[in-house]
Design a protein around this motif. Structure first.
Motif, PDB file in Angstrom:
ATOM      1  N   ILE A   1       0.842  -1.204   0.000  1.00  0.00           N
ATOM      2  CA  ILE A   1       0.000   0.000   0.000  1.00  0.00           C
ATOM      3  C   ILE A   1       0.872   1.247   0.000  1.00  0.00           C
ATOM      4  CG2 ILE A   1      -1.618   1.347   1.394  1.00  0.00           C
ATOM      5  CD1 ILE A   1      -2.836  -1.332   2.298  1.00  0.00           C
ATOM      6  N   GLY A   2       1.967   1.213   0.789  1.00  0.00           N
ATOM      7  CA  GLY A   2       2.882   2.349   0.839  1.00  0.00           C
ATOM      8  C   GLY A   2       3.501   2.633  -0.517  1.00  0.00           C
ATOM      9  N   GLN A   3       3.917   1.573  -1.232  1.00  0.00           N
ATOM     10  CA  GLN A   3       4.504   1.753  -2.560  1.00  0.00           C
ATOM     11  C   GLN A   3       3.480   2.342  -3.527  1.00  0.00           C
ATOM     12  OE1 GLN A   3       5.953  -2.108  -3.637  1.00  0.00           O
ATOM     13  NE2 GLN A   3       7.486  -2.154  -2.016  1.00  0.00           N
ATOM     14  N   MET A   4       2.245   1.812  -3.483  1.00  0.00           N
ATOM     15  CA  MET A   4       1.194   2.326  -4.358  1.00  0.00           C
ATOM     16  C   MET A   4       0.886   3.781  -4.027  1.00  0.00           C
ATOM     17  SD  MET A   4      -1.339  -0.983  -4.305  1.00  0.00           S
ATOM     18  CE  MET A   4      -2.655  -0.095  -5.130  1.00  0.00           C
TER      19      MET A   4
ATOM     20  N   ALA B   1       2.854   6.024  -2.665  1.00  0.00           N
ATOM     21  CA  ALA B   1       3.931   6.901  -3.119  1.00  0.00           C
ATOM     22  C   ALA B   1       3.835   7.146  -4.621  1.00  0.00           C
ATOM     23  CB  ALA B   1       5.276   6.285  -2.755  1.00  0.00           C
ATOM     24  N   GLN B   2       3.541   6.090  -5.375  1.00  0.00           N
ATOM     25  CA  GLN B   2       3.441   6.221  -6.832  1.00  0.00           C
ATOM     26  C   GLN B   2       2.280   7.136  -7.218  1.00  0.00           C
ATOM     27  OE1 GLN B   2       5.531   5.104  -9.107  1.00  0.00           O
ATOM     28  NE2 GLN B   2       4.333   6.045 -10.740  1.00  0.00           N
ATOM     29  N   ILE B   3       1.118   6.909  -6.592  1.00  0.00           N
ATOM     30  CA  ILE B   3      -0.057   7.732  -6.903  1.00  0.00           C
ATOM     31  C   ILE B   3       0.209   9.186  -6.546  1.00  0.00           C
ATOM     32  CG2 ILE B   3      -2.457   8.187  -6.252  1.00  0.00           C
ATOM     33  CD1 ILE B   3      -2.753   5.128  -5.870  1.00  0.00           C
ATOM     34  N   THR B   4       0.853   9.398  -5.376  1.00  0.00           N
ATOM     35  CA  THR B   4       1.129  10.759  -4.930  1.00  0.00           C
ATOM     36  C   THR B   4       2.050  11.484  -5.892  1.00  0.00           C
ATOM     37  OG1 THR B   4       0.864  10.042  -2.624  1.00  0.00           O
ATOM     38  CG2 THR B   4       1.959  12.130  -2.997  1.00  0.00           C
ATOM     39  N   HIS B   5       3.079  10.793  -6.388  1.00  0.00           N
ATOM     40  CA  HIS B   5       3.981  11.404  -7.364  1.00  0.00           C
ATOM     41  C   HIS B   5       3.222  11.772  -8.633  1.00  0.00           C
ATOM     42  CE1 HIS B   5       7.904  11.364  -5.531  1.00  0.00           C
ATOM     43  NE2 HIS B   5       7.729  10.121  -5.110  1.00  0.00           N
ATOM     44  N   GLU B   6       2.316  10.893  -9.051  1.00  0.00           N
ATOM     45  CA  GLU B   6       1.548  11.155 -10.260  1.00  0.00           C
ATOM     46  C   GLU B   6       0.629  12.373 -10.093  1.00  0.00           C
ATOM     47  OE1 GLU B   6       1.747   9.761 -13.198  1.00  0.00           O
ATOM     48  OE2 GLU B   6       3.270   8.299 -12.599  1.00  0.00           O
ATOM     49  N   VAL B   7       0.125  12.558  -8.874  1.00  0.00           N
ATOM     50  CA  VAL B   7      -0.790  13.673  -8.618  1.00  0.00           C
ATOM     51  C   VAL B   7      -0.031  14.992  -8.515  1.00  0.00           C
ATOM     52  CG1 VAL B   7      -2.341  14.652  -6.885  1.00  0.00           C
ATOM     53  CG2 VAL B   7      -2.559  12.254  -7.529  1.00  0.00           C
ATOM     54  N   ARG B   8       1.200  14.963  -8.011  1.00  0.00           N
ATOM     55  CA  ARG B   8       1.935  16.204  -7.761  1.00  0.00           C
ATOM     56  C   ARG B   8       2.239  16.958  -9.050  1.00  0.00           C
ATOM     57  NH1 ARG B   8       6.905  15.674  -3.815  1.00  0.00           N
ATOM     58  NH2 ARG B   8       6.493  17.856  -3.384  1.00  0.00           N
ATOM     59  N   ASN B   9       2.548  16.236 -10.119  1.00  0.00           N
ATOM     60  CA  ASN B   9       2.918  16.920 -11.365  1.00  0.00           C
ATOM     61  C   ASN B   9       1.797  17.804 -11.908  1.00  0.00           C
ATOM     62  OD1 ASN B   9       5.494  15.824 -11.344  1.00  0.00           O
ATOM     63  ND2 ASN B   9       4.859  13.995 -12.451  1.00  0.00           N
ATOM     64  N   PRO B  10       0.561  17.255 -12.072  1.00  0.00           N
ATOM     65  CA  PRO B  10      -0.512  18.149 -12.537  1.00  0.00           C
ATOM     66  C   PRO B  10      -0.857  19.234 -11.521  1.00  0.00           C
ATOM     67  CG  PRO B  10      -1.372  15.944 -12.041  1.00  0.00           C
ATOM     68  CD  PRO B  10       0.110  15.851 -12.027  1.00  0.00           C
ATOM     69  N   LEU B  11      -0.664  18.978 -10.240  1.00  0.00           N
ATOM     70  CA  LEU B  11      -0.912  20.021  -9.240  1.00  0.00           C
ATOM     71  C   LEU B  11       0.024  21.199  -9.440  1.00  0.00           C
ATOM     72  CD1 LEU B  11      -1.573  18.178  -5.842  1.00  0.00           C
ATOM     73  CD2 LEU B  11      -3.171  19.533  -7.180  1.00  0.00           C
ATOM     74  N   ASN B  12       1.281  20.915  -9.711  1.00  0.00           N
ATOM     75  CA  ASN B  12       2.246  21.989  -9.960  1.00  0.00           C
ATOM     76  C   ASN B  12       1.835  22.807 -11.179  1.00  0.00           C
ATOM     77  OD1 ASN B  12       3.820  21.197  -7.793  1.00  0.00           O
ATOM     78  ND2 ASN B  12       5.125  19.869  -9.023  1.00  0.00           N
ATOM     79  N   ALA B  13       1.379  22.104 -12.224  1.00  0.00           N
ATOM     80  CA  ALA B  13       0.926  22.803 -13.431  1.00  0.00           C
ATOM     81  C   ALA B  13      -0.300  23.661 -13.137  1.00  0.00           C
ATOM     82  CB  ALA B  13       0.626  21.790 -14.531  1.00  0.00           C
TER      83      ALA B  13
END
Length: 208
Positions: free
Chosen positions: A87-90, A92-104
């Motif tokens: 769950i932790g690995q998933m 982290a992966q989901i969070t990284h994916e969400v951060r990029n569009p948030l920055n945009a």
């Protein structure tokens, strides 16, 4: 535990079986030991798990039982740890994916704010309010993703003197508007305790 039975009566028992199951020679088998099929069966006695095997022996049978409670608990903890790690690995992966569009989104909100000055004066307040709502939502999501990333990183505590009551109050202030919208009334009972060495950031994350 070792029990020898003949015509379903105990003819021999070792001390371990007596201790675990309170079985004596010449006594009838207890209900939980009344195993008729060969192979291993699991029985629970007084909250503990036992694996018991029945083996034919000279017209009767030998029952061999082992307390496997601790082994099962260790296995369950291991399975749970593996699931949490996955769950932790998933996460982290989901969070990284969400951060990029948030920055945009954050960048585009700033660009839109620069364009507000060119709007008709009567539209400026409403537009600024909409942009402020967008920015607040983006900032909140950025905080959430950062908290989840912190959980997956498991950072070492950074201890500094802080007042616990003020830490709790700061979290309450942060959530004030969100709680009001949800119809929740939060009443903090926070007597001053004096400053304590703590990682205020991690404590705030835990309270959030």
């Amino acid at each position: 535990g070792l029990i020898v039975v003949d015509e379903e009566k105990v003819v021999m028992v070792n001390p371990a079986a007596t201790e675990m199951w309170n079985v004596e020679v010449d006594s009838p088998l207890s209900v939980f030991l009344d195993i008729t099929s060969e192979g291993i069966e699991e029985r629970i006695v007084d909250g503990r798990s036992y694996e018991i095997r029945r083996v034919p022996f000279q017209g009767g049978a030998i029952l061999v039982g082992e307390d496997v409670t601790d082994r099962q608990r260790v296995r369950e903890r291991l399975v749970r740890s593996e699931r949490l790690a996955l769950i932790g690995q998933m996460l982290a992966q989901i969070t990284h994916e969400v951060r990029n569009p948030l920055n945009a989104l954050s960048l585009n909100a700033e660009l839109l704010r620069e364009e507000v000055a060119d709007l008709p004066p009567e539209r400026v307040p409403e537009t600024e309010a909409i942009l402020a709502t967008m920015s607040d939502g983006i900032a909140h999501l950025e905080q959430v993703t950062e908290r989840y990333l912190a959980l997956t990183r498991q950072p070492a505590p950074s201890l500094e003197p802080e007042e616990p009551a003020e830490v709790a109050a700061s979290v309450a202030r942060l959530l004030d508007e969100e709680l009001k919208r949800a119809g929740v009334a939060l009443d903090l009972q926070t007597p001053l305790l004096g400053e304590i060495e703590m990682d205020g950031h991690q404590i705030r994350s835990a309270l959030l």
